[in-house]
Design a protein around this motif. Structure first.
Motif, PDB file in Angstrom:
ATOM      1  N   GLY B 274     -86.796 -99.194 -16.150  1.00  0.00           N
ATOM      2  CA  GLY B 274     -87.444-100.285 -15.434  1.00  0.00           C
ATOM      3  C   GLY B 274     -87.141-100.321 -13.945  1.00  0.00           C
ATOM      4  N   LEU B 275     -85.858-100.199 -13.593  1.00  0.00           N
ATOM      5  CA  LEU B 275     -85.480-100.360 -12.191  1.00  0.00           C
ATOM      6  C   LEU B 275     -86.185 -99.374 -11.244  1.00  0.00           C
ATOM      7  CD1 LEU B 275     -81.727-101.417 -12.097  1.00  0.00           C
ATOM      8  CD2 LEU B 275     -83.817-102.792 -11.979  1.00  0.00           C
ATOM      9  N   PRO B 276     -86.292 -98.092 -11.604  1.00  0.00           N
ATOM     10  CA  PRO B 276     -86.965 -97.166 -10.679  1.00  0.00           C
ATOM     11  C   PRO B 276     -88.409 -97.588 -10.391  1.00  0.00           C
ATOM     12  CG  PRO B 276     -85.825 -95.963 -12.391  1.00  0.00           C
ATOM     13  CD  PRO B 276     -85.757 -97.406 -12.770  1.00  0.00           C
ATOM     14  N   GLU B 277     -89.065 -98.219 -11.370  1.00  0.00           N
ATOM     15  CA  GLU B 277     -90.437 -98.679 -11.152  1.00  0.00           C
ATOM     16  C   GLU B 277     -90.456 -99.916 -10.248  1.00  0.00           C
ATOM     17  OE1 GLU B 277     -93.523 -97.638 -11.892  1.00  0.00           O
ATOM     18  OE2 GLU B 277     -92.489 -95.794 -12.477  1.00  0.00           O
ATOM     19  N   ILE B 278     -89.521-100.807 -10.530  1.00  0.00           N
ATOM     20  CA  ILE B 278     -89.496-102.057  -9.776  1.00  0.00           C
ATOM     21  C   ILE B 278     -89.201-101.784  -8.300  1.00  0.00           C
ATOM     22  CG2 ILE B 278     -88.259-104.254  -9.511  1.00  0.00           C
ATOM     23  CD1 ILE B 278     -87.859-104.150 -12.613  1.00  0.00           C
ATOM     24  N   PHE B 279     -88.263-100.845  -8.054  1.00  0.00           N
ATOM     25  CA  PHE B 279     -87.955-100.495  -6.660  1.00  0.00           C
ATOM     26  C   PHE B 279     -88.688 -99.222  -6.274  1.00  0.00           C
ATOM     27  CE2 PHE B 279     -84.249-102.884  -8.151  1.00  0.00           C
ATOM     28  CZ  PHE B 279     -84.305-103.930  -7.259  1.00  0.00           C
ATOM     29  N   ARG B 280     -89.974 -99.272  -6.374  1.00  0.00           N
ATOM     30  CA  ARG B 280     -90.770 -98.067  -6.165  1.00  0.00           C
ATOM     31  C   ARG B 280     -90.655 -97.514  -4.760  1.00  0.00           C
ATOM     32  NH1 ARG B 280     -94.924 -96.491 -10.061  1.00  0.00           N
ATOM     33  NH2 ARG B 280     -95.040 -94.358  -9.345  1.00  0.00           N
ATOM     34  N   GLU B 281     -90.583 -98.412  -3.775  1.00  0.00           N
ATOM     35  CA  GLU B 281     -90.571 -97.964  -2.377  1.00  0.00           C
ATOM     36  C   GLU B 281     -89.377 -97.056  -2.101  1.00  0.00           C
ATOM     37  OE1 GLU B 281     -90.158-102.297  -2.394  1.00  0.00           O
ATOM     38  OE2 GLU B 281     -91.082-100.975  -3.858  1.00  0.00           O
ATOM     39  N   LEU B 282     -88.292 -97.324  -2.879  1.00  0.00           N
ATOM     40  CA  LEU B 282     -87.063 -96.575  -2.607  1.00  0.00           C
ATOM     41  C   LEU B 282     -87.001 -95.284  -3.420  1.00  0.00           C
ATOM     42  CD1 LEU B 282     -84.637 -99.618  -2.777  1.00  0.00           C
ATOM     43  CD2 LEU B 282     -85.588 -98.558  -0.738  1.00  0.00           C
ATOM     44  N   GLN B 283     -88.166 -94.857  -3.908  1.00  0.00           N
ATOM     45  CA  GLN B 283     -88.138 -93.804  -4.909  1.00  0.00           C
ATOM     46  C   GLN B 283     -87.420 -92.529  -4.476  1.00  0.00           C
ATOM     47  OE1 GLN B 283     -91.878 -92.932  -6.821  1.00  0.00           O
ATOM     48  NE2 GLN B 283     -90.738 -93.113  -8.698  1.00  0.00           N
ATOM     49  N   SER B 284     -87.514 -92.219  -3.178  1.00  0.00           N
ATOM     50  CA  SER B 284     -86.878 -90.967  -2.766  1.00  0.00           C
ATOM     51  C   SER B 284     -85.358 -91.050  -2.859  1.00  0.00           C
ATOM     52  CB  SER B 284     -87.318 -90.586  -1.352  1.00  0.00           C
ATOM     53  OG  SER B 284     -87.436 -91.742  -0.569  1.00  0.00           O
ATOM     54  N   TYR B 285     -84.843 -92.283  -2.879  1.00  0.00           N
ATOM     55  CA  TYR B 285     -83.392 -92.439  -2.992  1.00  0.00           C
ATOM     56  C   TYR B 285     -82.958 -92.635  -4.443  1.00  0.00           C
ATOM     57  CZ  TYR B 285     -83.631 -93.188   2.027  1.00  0.00           C
ATOM     58  OH  TYR B 285     -83.858 -93.032   3.357  1.00  0.00           O
ATOM     59  N   ARG B 286     -83.920 -92.549  -5.353  1.00  0.00           N
ATOM     60  CA  ARG B 286     -83.691 -92.928  -6.732  1.00  0.00           C
ATOM     61  C   ARG B 286     -82.506 -92.182  -7.351  1.00  0.00           C
ATOM     62  NH1 ARG B 286     -88.214 -91.786 -11.230  1.00  0.00           N
ATOM     63  NH2 ARG B 286     -86.684 -91.526 -12.869  1.00  0.00           N
ATOM     64  N   LEU B 287     -82.514 -90.870  -7.202  1.00  0.00           N
ATOM     65  CA  LEU B 287     -81.461 -90.081  -7.835  1.00  0.00           C
ATOM     66  C   LEU B 287     -80.101 -90.366  -7.197  1.00  0.00           C
ATOM     67  CD1 LEU B 287     -83.189 -86.690  -8.539  1.00  0.00           C
ATOM     68  CD2 LEU B 287     -82.394 -88.395 -10.170  1.00  0.00           C
ATOM     69  N   LEU B 288     -80.140 -90.680  -5.889  1.00  0.00           N
ATOM     70  CA  LEU B 288     -78.896 -91.012  -5.192  1.00  0.00           C
ATOM     71  C   LEU B 288     -78.268 -92.266  -5.803  1.00  0.00           C
ATOM     72  CD1 LEU B 288     -77.190 -90.160  -2.684  1.00  0.00           C
ATOM     73  CD2 LEU B 288     -78.408 -91.974  -1.472  1.00  0.00           C
ATOM     74  N   PHE B 289     -79.115 -93.302  -5.952  1.00  0.00           N
ATOM     75  CA  PHE B 289     -78.632 -94.549  -6.556  1.00  0.00           C
ATOM     76  C   PHE B 289     -78.154 -94.309  -7.984  1.00  0.00           C
ATOM     77  CE2 PHE B 289     -81.297 -96.889  -3.373  1.00  0.00           C
ATOM     78  CZ  PHE B 289     -80.228 -97.525  -2.772  1.00  0.00           C
ATOM     79  N   PHE B 290     -78.936 -93.543  -8.690  1.00  0.00           N
ATOM     80  CA  PHE B 290     -78.651 -93.266 -10.089  1.00  0.00           C
ATOM     81  C   PHE B 290     -77.277 -92.608 -10.230  1.00  0.00           C
ATOM     82  CE2 PHE B 290     -79.475 -90.601 -13.925  1.00  0.00           C
ATOM     83  CZ  PHE B 290     -79.550 -91.654 -14.801  1.00  0.00           C
ATOM     84  N   GLY B 291     -77.064 -91.593  -9.413  1.00  0.00           N
ATOM     85  CA  GLY B 291     -75.790 -90.873  -9.457  1.00  0.00           C
ATOM     86  C   GLY B 291     -74.626 -91.775  -9.084  1.00  0.00           C
ATOM     87  N   ALA B 292     -74.820 -92.555  -8.013  1.00  0.00           N
ATOM     88  CA  ALA B 292     -73.747 -93.454  -7.566  1.00  0.00           C
ATOM     89  C   ALA B 292     -73.429 -94.472  -8.644  1.00  0.00           C
ATOM     90  CB  ALA B 292     -74.164 -94.150  -6.275  1.00  0.00           C
ATOM     91  N   ALA B 293     -74.487 -94.991  -9.286  1.00  0.00           N
ATOM     92  CA  ALA B 293     -74.276 -95.990 -10.340  1.00  0.00           C
ATOM     93  C   ALA B 293     -73.479 -95.385 -11.494  1.00  0.00           C
ATOM     94  CB  ALA B 293     -75.618 -96.516 -10.846  1.00  0.00           C
ATOM     95  N   MET B 294     -73.803 -94.152 -11.854  1.00  0.00           N
ATOM     96  CA  MET B 294     -73.094 -93.517 -12.966  1.00  0.00           C
ATOM     97  C   MET B 294     -71.618 -93.317 -12.620  1.00  0.00           C
ATOM     98  SD  MET B 294     -74.930 -93.252 -15.529  1.00  0.00           S
ATOM     99  CE  MET B 294     -74.468 -92.034 -16.724  1.00  0.00           C
ATOM    100  N   VAL B 295     -71.359 -92.861 -11.402  1.00  0.00           N
ATOM    101  CA  VAL B 295     -69.970 -92.639 -10.988  1.00  0.00           C
ATOM    102  C   VAL B 295     -69.207 -93.966 -11.014  1.00  0.00           C
ATOM    103  CG1 VAL B 295     -68.484 -91.997  -9.056  1.00  0.00           C
ATOM    104  CG2 VAL B 295     -70.485 -90.603  -9.600  1.00  0.00           C
ATOM    105  N   ALA B 296     -69.834 -95.011 -10.457  1.00  0.00           N
ATOM    106  CA  ALA B 296     -69.175 -96.318 -10.418  1.00  0.00           C
ATOM    107  C   ALA B 296     -68.893 -96.818 -11.836  1.00  0.00           C
ATOM    108  CB  ALA B 296     -70.058 -97.318  -9.667  1.00  0.00           C
ATOM    109  N   MET B 297     -69.857 -96.628 -12.711  1.00  0.00           N
ATOM    110  CA  MET B 297     -69.673 -97.067 -14.104  1.00  0.00           C
ATOM    111  C   MET B 297     -68.483 -96.378 -14.749  1.00  0.00           C
ATOM    112  SD  MET B 297     -71.613 -99.307 -15.400  1.00  0.00           S
ATOM    113  CE  MET B 297     -71.422 -98.939 -17.122  1.00  0.00           C
TER     114      MET B 297
END
Lengths: 257, 369
Positions: B274-297
């Motif tokens: 859901g989140l990648p769709e909701i924040f569509r404008e930021l799509q090019s940063y998607r994997l960056l956020f995803f990776g950071a979120a996983m590391v933080a988790m």
């Protein structure tokens, strides 16, 4: 009349002979102690009986059936339950659920019955709960049923392991250093408990370093050294056995206490 | 920490409100967002099926897309070549996927931890490459297969996002219910015993290899059935839908949400799809956020966002009915002797959960003096 018979059991790891032609019997309704210095191969013998290791040679006969080389869960099903030297509970589960794991092999409901909670499954679940509470109460941990296993004190974790083993309805109970890490009072209680267990018709085979406990409750002893049996007999005989004193105790006054 | 259930009326009302909200959502949100909810539903159900293997049994399985692919292709092949109605292929997809899982998992089931992980990655790659290479001349190579006939339920044709929404989330509801019942049973407990200590589980009488295999097959059957729905929804079944990264996504849903927790997996599916769709404008940063979120988790909350709750057992009727093997003796002794450390009166450890120290010998002597 023996419930368990080992015949010429051998096991080596690489070049090390851990268990060397070990033969002994456990009489039905008896409490038999397996003693010996550290590294004598006691726990290896237990692992051979319970199927964790496969022997290189020899046989394990339980109630006149050859159980050599069966998988551990099969052996539990046949009526041998064990505890572990270094406690192996399911740490993140409650005391009750730990004991329920012992009931597992006496239950039958499969995948579909479990998924749909069919009436038979629900009856079986209730019966298992009753057994689990009964065994928890028996070892004095009824009030702890909802506590996580990892939050119990060390002595209680040992008792919980015994309850879990009893829940599988064994006819032979194998205890690996049941008093390890217990204080005097807990050991006294344990002695009473093991006698009660025998009173319910379960034979007991145990490894223990606490000579006080061993001499008090065992009616027969087997002494291992370097993987081989060096003496067997009544506790009173073992106490006086020169070979045992020399090999195991080093000093002759230790057994007097 | 006793898990308390919601009081009955509040629970029923809550469920009722949720049900009405779920019914109304497609009308409120419109087709675009409904379609997103459909994707979310598919991932949620796939996540729940992987949760059996990864969450409950603790097997590091990163090839779930392979089972999903088998289901989707069984439907696509039967539908295009033999004109079998799509819903009829649903049980068959599940069955084929289950058989496939049985065959591939049997030889690798004894592998532990990361070894299993590597092999399951191999499985998903082999399946994808086999599909690309048009195996048996059935899969249509890298273009895949085009499904022409829609799902029809008693003559009613399922084609709009709202139709799929109701279909997918009904299956989702059934899945949640069945998996909830399963986890509160002998089967569910057995999987948890294996996850916590496999050797101890085997030593307590649990047939560990049987249960590990059963969890694989069950997860695969479910993934296969969802493959059917996915095939019908997307209409073109092609190998790139079942890549390794798809498997990683499912793995992340379970770990991020909470391994072994149904609400956790649902939340994980919502966040990851859901989140990648909701924040569509930021799509090019998607994997960056995803990776950071996983590391933080992994650093701050390795148990997941919603870790599994405790099971609830109705033990009240059995409490206080059975004798203690210790009490009789130690009770008598406690009466005459003060010097020995006290026996443990029942219940003193109960507060250990809350960090209260267990009672030591001193407490008892003070009390008696």
């Amino acid at each position: 009349m023996s419930i368990l018979r080992l015949r010429g059991l051998s096991k080596s790891f690489g070049g090390l002979v851990a268990v060397d032609e070990v033969s002994f019997e456990v009489s039905r309704g008896g409490i038999v102690g397996l003693i010996g210095p550290n590294g004598a191969g006691k726990t290896t013998v237990f692992n051979l009986i319970t199927g964790n290791y496969k022997p290189d040679e020899g046989e394990v006969i339980f109630e006149n059936k050859n159980i050599t080389g069966l998988l551990p869960h099969k052996i539990v099903e046949m009526g041998i339950a064990r505890t572990f030297q270094n406690i192996r509970l399911f740490p993140e589960m409650s005391a009750l659920e730990n004991v329920l794991s012992g009931c597992h092999c006496r239950m039958r409901s499969g995948l579909l019955a479990s998924m749909f909670h069919l009436p038979g499954q629900r009856r079986e679940e209730q019966a298992a709960l009753e057994t689990a509470v009964k065994e928890l109460a028996f070892v004095g941990l009824e009030e702890q049923y909802d506590n996580l296993a990892k939050n119990l004190s060390y002595g209680r974790q040992r008792l919980l392991e015994i309850a879990r083993a009893l829940a599988s309805g064994p006819r032979l109970l194998i205890l690996d250093e049941p008093a390890g890490g217990m204080n005097d009072q807990e050991t006294q209680d344990l002695i009473g408990l093991i006698r009660e267990i025998r009173g319910t018709g379960i034979s007991v085979l145990l490894i223990e370093h606490d000579m006080n406990l061993v001499m008090k409750i065992c009616d027969y002893l087997i002494v291992l050294e370097y993987g081989a049996v060096i003496a067997t007999g009544l506790p009173s005989e073992i106490k006086k056995n020169g070979r045992v004193i020399e090999a195991y105790l080093g000093a002759d006054n230790l057994l007097e206490n | 920490m006793i898990v308390r259930r919601l009081p009955k009326p509040a629970g029923i009302m809550g469920l009722g409100a949720l049900f009405i909200l779920m019914l109304a959502l497609p009308r409120i949100l419109g087709p675009y967002w409904t379609n997103l909810l459909n994707d979310m539903g598919i991932y949620a159900i796939l996540g729940l099926s992987l949760n059996i293997i990864l969450g409950h049994c603790g097997l590091f399985h990163m090839g779930h897309a392979a089972f999903y692919a088998v289901g989707a292709y069984v439907t696509a092949i039967l539908s295009t070549r033999f004109a079998v109605p799509i819903l009829w292929t649903l049980p068959l997809s599940g069955l084929m996927s289950g058989v496939f899982a049985l065959v591939v998992a049997r030889p690798i089931i004894h592998l532990r931890g990361d070894y299993l992980l590597v092999v399951t990655i191999g499985i998903v790659e082999i399946v994808r490459i086999a599909l690309v290479n048009n195996i048996f001349g059935l899969t249509g190579g890298s273009n895949g297969l085009l499904i022409i006939n829609p799902i029809s339920i008693f003559g009613f044709q399922v084609f709009s996002p709202a139709h799929f929404y109701y279909l997918i989330w009904s299956i989702g509801a059934v899945t949640i219910l069945l998996f909830y019942l399963l986890q509160n049973s002998r089967f569910g407990r057995a999987l948890n015993y294996i996850k916590q200590d496999e050797l101890a589980a085997e030593g307590c009488g649990v047939n560990t290899s049987h249960y590990k295999l059963a969890s694989f097959v069950l997860g695969a059957v479910w993934a296969g059935m969802i493959g059917t729905i996915f095939a019908a929804k997307i209409e073109t079944v092609s190998p790139q839908s079942f890549s390794y990264s798809e498997s990683v996504l499912l793995f992340a849903i379970v770990i991020l949400g909470g391994a072994g927790s149904i609400p956790g997996v649902l939340l994980g599916a919502f966040l990851i799809t859901g989140l990648p769709e909701i924040f569509r404008e930021l799509q090019s940063y998607r994997l960056l956020f995803f990776g950071a979120a996983m590391v933080a988790m992994m650093i701050f909350r390795p148990q997941g966002l919603i870790p599994p709750g405790r099971r609830f057992y109705k033990v009240r009727p059995y409490l206080g009915r059975f004798p203690c093997g210790i009490a009789a003796r130690s009770g008598a002794r406690r009466g005459i002797s003060l010097s020995a450390s006290p026996g443990y009166p029942a219940g003193t450890d109960a507060g250990a959960d809350a960090g209260k120290p267990a009672r030591g010998p001193g407490d008892m002597i003070e009390e008696q003096a």
